[in-house]
Structures are given as C-alpha cells and as structure tokens.
Motif scaffolding. Structure first.
Motif, PDB file in Angstrom:
ATOM      1  N   TRP A   3       0.808  -1.211   0.000  1.00 58.41           N
ATOM      2  CA  TRP A   3       0.000   0.000   0.000  1.00 58.41           C
ATOM      3  C   TRP A   3       0.844   1.265   0.000  1.00 58.41           C
ATOM      4  O   TRP A   3       0.395   2.310  -0.420  1.00 58.41           O
ATOM      5  N   ARG A   4       2.099   1.214   0.444  1.00 63.90           N
ATOM      6  CA  ARG A   4       2.937   2.420   0.413  1.00 63.90           C
ATOM      7  C   ARG A   4       3.287   2.817  -1.018  1.00 63.90           C
ATOM      8  O   ARG A   4       3.601   3.947  -1.285  1.00 63.90           O
ATOM      9  N   LYS A   5       3.219   1.879  -1.964  1.00 67.14           N
ATOM     10  CA  LYS A   5       3.504   2.207  -3.356  1.00 67.14           C
ATOM     11  C   LYS A   5       2.367   2.999  -3.983  1.00 67.14           C
ATOM     12  O   LYS A   5       2.498   3.526  -5.072  1.00 67.14           O
ATOM     13  N   LEU A   6       1.224   3.090  -3.297  1.00 65.82           N
ATOM     14  CA  LEU A   6       0.105   3.867  -3.815  1.00 65.82           C
ATOM     15  C   LEU A   6       0.298   5.364  -3.627  1.00 65.82           C
ATOM     16  O   LEU A   6      -0.477   6.146  -4.138  1.00 65.82           O
ATOM     17  N   ARG A   7       1.340   5.760  -2.916  1.00 65.59           N
ATOM     18  CA  ARG A   7       1.553   7.168  -2.621  1.00 65.59           C
ATOM     19  C   ARG A   7       1.667   7.997  -3.905  1.00 65.59           C
ATOM     20  O   ARG A   7       1.191   9.118  -3.973  1.00 65.59           O
ATOM     21  N   HIS A   8       2.252   7.453  -4.968  1.00 61.95           N
ATOM     22  CA  HIS A   8       2.437   8.235  -6.189  1.00 61.95           C
ATOM     23  C   HIS A   8       1.135   8.453  -6.959  1.00 61.95           C
ATOM     24  O   HIS A   8       1.055   9.350  -7.778  1.00 61.95           O
ATOM     25  N   ILE A   9       0.071   7.675  -6.686  1.00 62.72           N
ATOM     26  CA  ILE A   9      -1.189   7.893  -7.383  1.00 62.72           C
ATOM     27  C   ILE A   9      -2.195   8.635  -6.513  1.00 62.72           C
ATOM     28  O   ILE A   9      -3.295   8.918  -6.956  1.00 62.72           O
ATOM     29  N   SER A  18      -0.140  13.690   7.273  1.00 62.63           N
ATOM     30  CA  SER A  18       0.902  12.906   7.938  1.00 62.63           C
ATOM     31  C   SER A  18       0.886  11.475   7.422  1.00 62.63           C
ATOM     32  O   SER A  18      -0.075  11.012   6.824  1.00 62.63           O
ATOM     33  N   ASP A  19       1.982  10.771   7.653  1.00 65.64           N
ATOM     34  CA  ASP A  19       2.079   9.383   7.208  1.00 65.64           C
ATOM     35  C   ASP A  19       1.030   8.508   7.886  1.00 65.64           C
ATOM     36  O   ASP A  19       0.521   7.572   7.289  1.00 65.64           O
ATOM     37  N   ARG A  20       0.727   8.809   9.129  1.00 66.05           N
ATOM     38  CA  ARG A  20      -0.283   8.010   9.820  1.00 66.05           C
ATOM     39  C   ARG A  20      -1.643   8.139   9.169  1.00 66.05           C
ATOM     40  O   ARG A  20      -2.351   7.160   8.991  1.00 66.05           O
ATOM     41  N   ARG A  21      -2.010   9.357   8.802  1.00 67.40           N
ATOM     42  CA  ARG A  21      -3.306   9.565   8.144  1.00 67.40           C
ATOM     43  C   ARG A  21      -3.298   8.883   6.776  1.00 67.40           C
ATOM     44  O   ARG A  21      -4.275   8.272   6.371  1.00 67.40           O
ATOM     45  N   PHE A  22      -2.174   9.011   6.061  1.00 64.53           N
ATOM     46  CA  PHE A  22      -2.077   8.361   4.754  1.00 64.53           C
ATOM     47  C   PHE A  22      -2.163   6.849   4.884  1.00 64.53           C
ATOM     48  O   PHE A  22      -2.796   6.181   4.075  1.00 64.53           O
ATOM     49  N   ASP A  23      -1.534   6.291   5.930  1.00 66.40           N
ATOM     50  CA  ASP A  23      -1.611   4.848   6.153  1.00 66.40           C
ATOM     51  C   ASP A  23      -3.055   4.391   6.343  1.00 66.40           C
ATOM     52  O   ASP A  23      -3.481   3.384   5.783  1.00 66.40           O
ATOM     53  N   ALA A  24      -3.810   5.165   7.124  1.00 66.98           N
ATOM     54  CA  ALA A  24      -5.209   4.791   7.372  1.00 66.98           C
ATOM     55  C   ALA A  24      -6.032   4.890   6.081  1.00 66.98           C
ATOM     56  O   ALA A  24      -6.859   4.015   5.787  1.00 66.98           O
ATOM     57  N   ILE A  25      -5.812   5.940   5.300  1.00 66.59           N
ATOM     58  CA  ILE A  25      -6.567   6.113   4.055  1.00 66.59           C
ATOM     59  C   ILE A  25      -6.187   5.034   3.045  1.00 66.59           C
ATOM     60  O   ILE A  25      -7.044   4.456   2.370  1.00 66.59           O
ATOM     61  N   ALA A  26      -4.890   4.725   2.933  1.00 67.88           N
ATOM     62  CA  ALA A  26      -4.454   3.699   1.990  1.00 67.88           C
ATOM     63  C   ALA A  26      -4.989   2.322   2.403  1.00 67.88           C
ATOM     64  O   ALA A  26      -5.407   1.531   1.554  1.00 67.88           O
ATOM     65  N   GLU A  28      -7.744   1.773   4.068  1.00 64.13           N
ATOM     66  CA  GLU A  28      -9.177   1.778   3.752  1.00 64.13           C
ATOM     67  C   GLU A  28      -9.412   1.600   2.258  1.00 64.13           C
ATOM     68  O   GLU A  28     -10.315   0.885   1.826  1.00 64.13           O
ATOM     69  N   PHE A  29      -8.566   2.226   1.449  1.00 66.83           N
ATOM     70  CA  PHE A  29      -8.686   2.087  -0.003  1.00 66.83           C
ATOM     71  C   PHE A  29      -8.468   0.638  -0.425  1.00 66.83           C
ATOM     72  O   PHE A  29      -9.225   0.092  -1.225  1.00 66.83           O
ATOM     73  N   LEU A  30      -7.428   0.004   0.127  1.00 65.61           N
ATOM     74  CA  LEU A  30      -7.161  -1.387  -0.230  1.00 65.61           C
ATOM     75  C   LEU A  30      -8.259  -2.316   0.268  1.00 65.61           C
ATOM     76  O   LEU A  30      -8.616  -3.276  -0.401  1.00 65.61           O
ATOM     77  N   ARG A  31      -8.814  -2.017   1.439  1.00 62.23           N
ATOM     78  CA  ARG A  31      -9.888  -2.849   1.959  1.00 62.23           C
ATOM     79  C   ARG A  31     -11.138  -2.745   1.089  1.00 62.23           C
ATOM     80  O   ARG A  31     -11.788  -3.728   0.774  1.00 62.23           O
ATOM     81  N   LYS A  32     -11.454  -1.543   0.638  1.00 65.97           N
ATOM     82  CA  LYS A  32     -12.643  -1.352  -0.196  1.00 65.97           C
ATOM     83  C   LYS A  32     -12.440  -1.864  -1.612  1.00 65.97           C
ATOM     84  O   LYS A  32     -13.388  -2.225  -2.286  1.00 65.97           O
ATOM     85  N   SER A  33     -11.208  -1.888  -2.091  1.00 69.05           N
ATOM     86  CA  SER A  33     -10.967  -2.322  -3.464  1.00 69.05           C
ATOM     87  C   SER A  33     -10.680  -3.822  -3.555  1.00 69.05           C
ATOM     88  O   SER A  33     -10.377  -4.315  -4.630  1.00 69.05           O
ATOM     89  N   ALA A  34     -10.790  -4.527  -2.443  1.00 69.78           N
ATOM     90  CA  ALA A  34     -10.579  -5.977  -2.476  1.00 69.78           C
ATOM     91  C   ALA A  34     -11.707  -6.631  -3.274  1.00 69.78           C
ATOM     92  O   ALA A  34     -12.828  -6.140  -3.282  1.00 69.78           O
ATOM     93  N   PRO A  35     -11.415  -7.715  -3.984  1.00 63.83           N
ATOM     94  CA  PRO A  35     -12.440  -8.342  -4.812  1.00 63.83           C
ATOM     95  C   PRO A  35     -13.664  -8.801  -4.026  1.00 63.83           C
ATOM     96  O   PRO A  35     -14.764  -8.784  -4.532  1.00 63.83           O
ATOM     97  N   ASP A  36     -13.473  -9.191  -2.760  1.00 68.61           N
ATOM     98  CA  ASP A  36     -14.606  -9.672  -1.968  1.00 68.61           C
ATOM     99  C   ASP A  36     -15.600  -8.559  -1.676  1.00 68.61           C
ATOM    100  O   ASP A  36     -16.803  -8.782  -1.660  1.00 68.61           O
ATOM    101  N   SER A  37     -15.119  -7.347  -1.435  1.00 66.81           N
ATOM    102  CA  SER A  37     -16.034  -6.276  -1.058  1.00 66.81           C
ATOM    103  C   SER A  37     -16.699  -5.647  -2.279  1.00 66.81           C
ATOM    104  O   SER A  37     -17.741  -5.043  -2.167  1.00 66.81           O
TER     105      SER A  37
END
Length: 120
Positions: A3-9, A18-26, A28-37
């Motif tokens: 998920w840290r590689k998503l920073r450029h997009i 902050s990195d902590r906020r970005f970590d939480a958003i990234a 959440e993005f990965l959790r929502k974009s999972a094929p199951d959800s």
C-alpha cells in the motif's frame, strides 16, 4: 502490491497529510478495493445465523470410500430387500391396471365390421 507504493497515485492533498493519516486512508482504499467487497457477499455468507454451531471435517481428512465394499454394498442390499415387498406390489398392480386400460381403450376405438357390410 504494497500500500505504500500507492503514494504516487494519491491526490496532492494526501501528500500534505501525515504518514499516519495516509496509512489509514491507503488501508481503507485497499480494503474497499478488495475483490470480496466489490462483488457483495459470498453465497455461504448471505445470512448471519446465530446460536447454531456447525462442525465439519476437513476434506483432506475424509475417506470417500471408507468401508464401501465391506459395509456399503451389504447395507444397500439389506435396505433394498426390506422395502421391495412394500413398494413392488402396488407398482405391479398399477402397471397391470394401466396396460389393461390401454388395451380396453384400443378395443373401444375399433370399428365394428357389421356396420359397414352394405357399403359400396
């Protein structure tokens, strides 16, 4: 993909956070974009049933044909012989009734030759 590689997009506003906020958003993005959800719930998880406990055995620990010849075939024969005398007589009676009814129907459809003796 980590998920840290998503920073450029990510949008420019995310870079300022902050990195902590970005970590939480990234995350959440990965959790929502999972094929199951994306596709909804799986067929086995459509309803939540409470207070029922189910147990199962792993398919790798099961023996599909355990005691097949020693117990299975004799059990089938025992069950067949115990029920054949209850099932077969009504079936034979219905078959005989059906064939008799068809025979009578076919005889009833025949023309009487006496009615057509004087025809030209």
């Amino acid at each position: 993909m980590h998920w840290r590689k998503l920073r450029h997009i990510s949008p420019g506003s995310l870079k300022e956070r902050s990195d902590r906020r970005f970590d939480a958003i990234a995350a959440e993005f990965l959790r929502k974009s999972a094929p199951d959800s994306r596709m909804g719930r799986h067929f086995g998880d459509l309803a939540r049933v409470r207070h029922i406990i189910t147990y199962s055995l792993s398919p790798f620990e099961q023996r599909a044909f355990a005691n097949y010849f020693s117990k299975g075939i004799p059990n089938v024969w025992r069950r067949f012989t115990s029920s054949v005398f209850r099932v077969a007589p009504p079936m034979v009676a219905m078959y005989l009734t059906y064939t008799w009814g068809n025979q009578v129907h076919e005889q009833g459809k025949r023309k009487d030759p006496k009615q057509f003796e004087n025809d030209e």
